[in-house]
Motif scaffolding. Structure first.
Motif, PDB file in Angstrom:
ATOM      1  N   THR A 195       0.847  -1.186   0.000  1.00 54.51           N
ATOM      2  CA  THR A 195       0.000   0.000   0.000  1.00 54.51           C
ATOM      3  C   THR A 195       0.883   1.237   0.000  1.00 54.51           C
ATOM      4  O   THR A 195       1.811   1.356   0.809  1.00 54.51           O
ATOM      5  CB  THR A 195      -0.941   0.018   1.228  1.00 54.51           C
ATOM      6  OG1 THR A 195      -1.691   1.238   1.230  1.00 54.51           O
ATOM      7  CG2 THR A 195      -0.179  -0.115   2.537  1.00 54.51           C
ATOM      8  N   GLY A 196       0.607   2.111  -0.934  1.00 59.02           N
ATOM      9  CA  GLY A 196       1.394   3.331  -1.043  1.00 59.02           C
ATOM     10  C   GLY A 196       2.862   3.072  -1.285  1.00 59.02           C
ATOM     11  O   GLY A 196       3.724   3.839  -0.841  1.00 59.02           O
ATOM     12  N   GLY A 197       3.165   1.976  -1.986  1.00 60.40           N
ATOM     13  CA  GLY A 197       4.552   1.636  -2.266  1.00 60.40           C
ATOM     14  C   GLY A 197       5.285   0.997  -1.108  1.00 60.40           C
ATOM     15  O   GLY A 197       6.487   0.726  -1.202  1.00 60.40           O
ATOM     16  N   GLN A 198       4.562   0.725  -0.018  1.00 65.66           N
ATOM     17  CA  GLN A 198       5.178   0.095   1.144  1.00 65.66           C
ATOM     18  C   GLN A 198       4.570  -1.275   1.399  1.00 65.66           C
ATOM     19  O   GLN A 198       3.408  -1.518   1.091  1.00 65.66           O
ATOM     20  CB  GLN A 198       4.994   0.972   2.395  1.00 65.66           C
ATOM     21  CG  GLN A 198       5.718   2.306   2.328  1.00 65.66           C
ATOM     22  CD  GLN A 198       5.566   3.094   3.616  1.00 65.66           C
ATOM     23  OE1 GLN A 198       4.558   2.977   4.303  1.00 65.66           O
ATOM     24  NE2 GLN A 198       6.578   3.881   3.949  1.00 65.66           N
ATOM     25  N   ARG A 199       5.379  -2.158   1.957  1.00 67.79           N
ATOM     26  CA  ARG A 199       4.895  -3.486   2.301  1.00 67.79           C
ATOM     27  C   ARG A 199       4.427  -3.494   3.751  1.00 67.79           C
ATOM     28  O   ARG A 199       5.160  -3.106   4.659  1.00 67.79           O
ATOM     29  CB  ARG A 199       5.990  -4.537   2.121  1.00 67.79           C
ATOM     30  CG  ARG A 199       5.491  -5.956   2.373  1.00 67.79           C
ATOM     31  CD  ARG A 199       6.507  -6.960   1.885  1.00 67.79           C
ATOM     32  NE  ARG A 199       7.054  -7.724   2.980  1.00 67.79           N
ATOM     33  CZ  ARG A 199       7.571  -8.936   2.861  1.00 67.79           C
ATOM     34  NH1 ARG A 199       7.641  -9.500   1.671  1.00 67.79           N
ATOM     35  NH2 ARG A 199       8.059  -9.578   3.893  1.00 67.79           N
ATOM     36  N   VAL A 200       3.189  -3.935   3.942  1.00 68.05           N
ATOM     37  CA  VAL A 200       2.596  -4.020   5.276  1.00 68.05           C
ATOM     38  C   VAL A 200       2.396  -5.483   5.618  1.00 68.05           C
ATOM     39  O   VAL A 200       1.851  -6.256   4.820  1.00 68.05           O
ATOM     40  CB  VAL A 200       1.245  -3.278   5.330  1.00 68.05           C
ATOM     41  CG1 VAL A 200       0.589  -3.465   6.695  1.00 68.05           C
ATOM     42  CG2 VAL A 200       1.435  -1.804   5.022  1.00 68.05           C
ATOM     43  N   THR A 201       2.846  -5.882   6.808  1.00 74.48           N
ATOM     44  CA  THR A 201       2.685  -7.257   7.262  1.00 74.48           C
ATOM     45  C   THR A 201       1.468  -7.347   8.173  1.00 74.48           C
ATOM     46  O   THR A 201       1.457  -6.779   9.270  1.00 74.48           O
ATOM     47  CB  THR A 201       3.931  -7.740   8.027  1.00 74.48           C
ATOM     48  OG1 THR A 201       5.056  -7.711   7.138  1.00 74.48           O
ATOM     49  CG2 THR A 201       3.739  -9.153   8.543  1.00 74.48           C
TER      50      THR A 201
END
Length: 233
Positions: free
Chosen positions: A13-19
């Protein structure tokens, strides 16, 4: 019955990886009643979606009744959801144009068994069991919130699923209706139904003999009621 090994779920999301889930190991045996708890953002909903075959792990494995869900295509997963898993949601999701009986029989329609007399007989018996035997031809808007949730539970059970998943099933109910719904789930468990209930309410979680608490996508606590009793003794 349920085996999760090293299950992880990541989102971008938004170019970031969320775990959302980080290496979750979990076993639930047939006939158990387990409450999944945790704060908002702990991973409860993600875990529920994976258990219900609504989502797939990014890594790790999930076996239901010994079957590896990773080996199933979308059509096979759809059949598994329809035939082996019953869903109870906070918002009931009853169709307003259908009668209570027709709503309960919806899973049979998706399975191509709408006109199976055994399914209709089971639906009528379930509605009788949840106290709605006199409301078969009523529309959902003619029912109270508690009655709608009991109809939703009957719908979840009509295909005789091995697993019942309840997502905040009392969230939209007054305290009296909530007690009635929880007593019904307790009764189903005593009858041998495997139940996994997701809740943020500790009082509701107390109905389950086992609690699995998540924090930051990991299992923070896994305890049974007997262990809590021993700790307080």
């Amino acid at each position: 019955m349920i085996e999760l090994n090293g299950v992880q779920r990541h989102y971008s999301t938004g170019g970031q990886r969320v775990t959302a889930l980080a290496a979750v190991d979990l076993e639930i045996h047939r006939g158990e009643y387990v409450a999944i708890t945790g704060a908002s953002g702990s991973g409860k909903s993600t875990l529920l979606n994976i258990l219900g075959c609504l989502d797939r792990p990014s890594q790790g494995s999930y076996r239901l009744d010994g079957e590896d869900t990773a080996a199933l295509d979308d059509e096979a997963l759809s059949r598994m959801r329809n035939q082996r898993i019953g869903f109870v949601f906070q918002s009931f999701h009853l169709l307003p144009r259908l009668s209570v009986l027709e709503n309960v029989m919806l899973p049979a329609r998706f399975a191509g068994r709408l006109h199976d007399p055994l399914i209709e007989q089971r639906a009528r018996q379930l509605l009788q069991r949840v106290g709605l035997g006199e409301r078969l031809e009523h529309r959902p808007q003619e029912l109270s919130g508690g009655q709608m949730q009991r109809a939703a539970i009957a719908r979840a059970l009509v295909m005789q699923p091995s697993l019942l998943l309840a997502d905040e099933p009392t969230g939209n109910l007054d305290s009296r209706s909530a007690r009635a719904v929880l007593e019904l789930i307790d009764e189903l468990h005593r009858g041998g139904q495997t139940v996994v209930l997701v809740t943020h309410d500790h009082d509701i979680a107390g109905h389950a003999p086992r609690e699995v608490r998540l924090r930051d996508g990991q299992v923070e606590l896994d305890r049974r009621a007997a262990e809590v009793h021993d700790a307080l003794a």
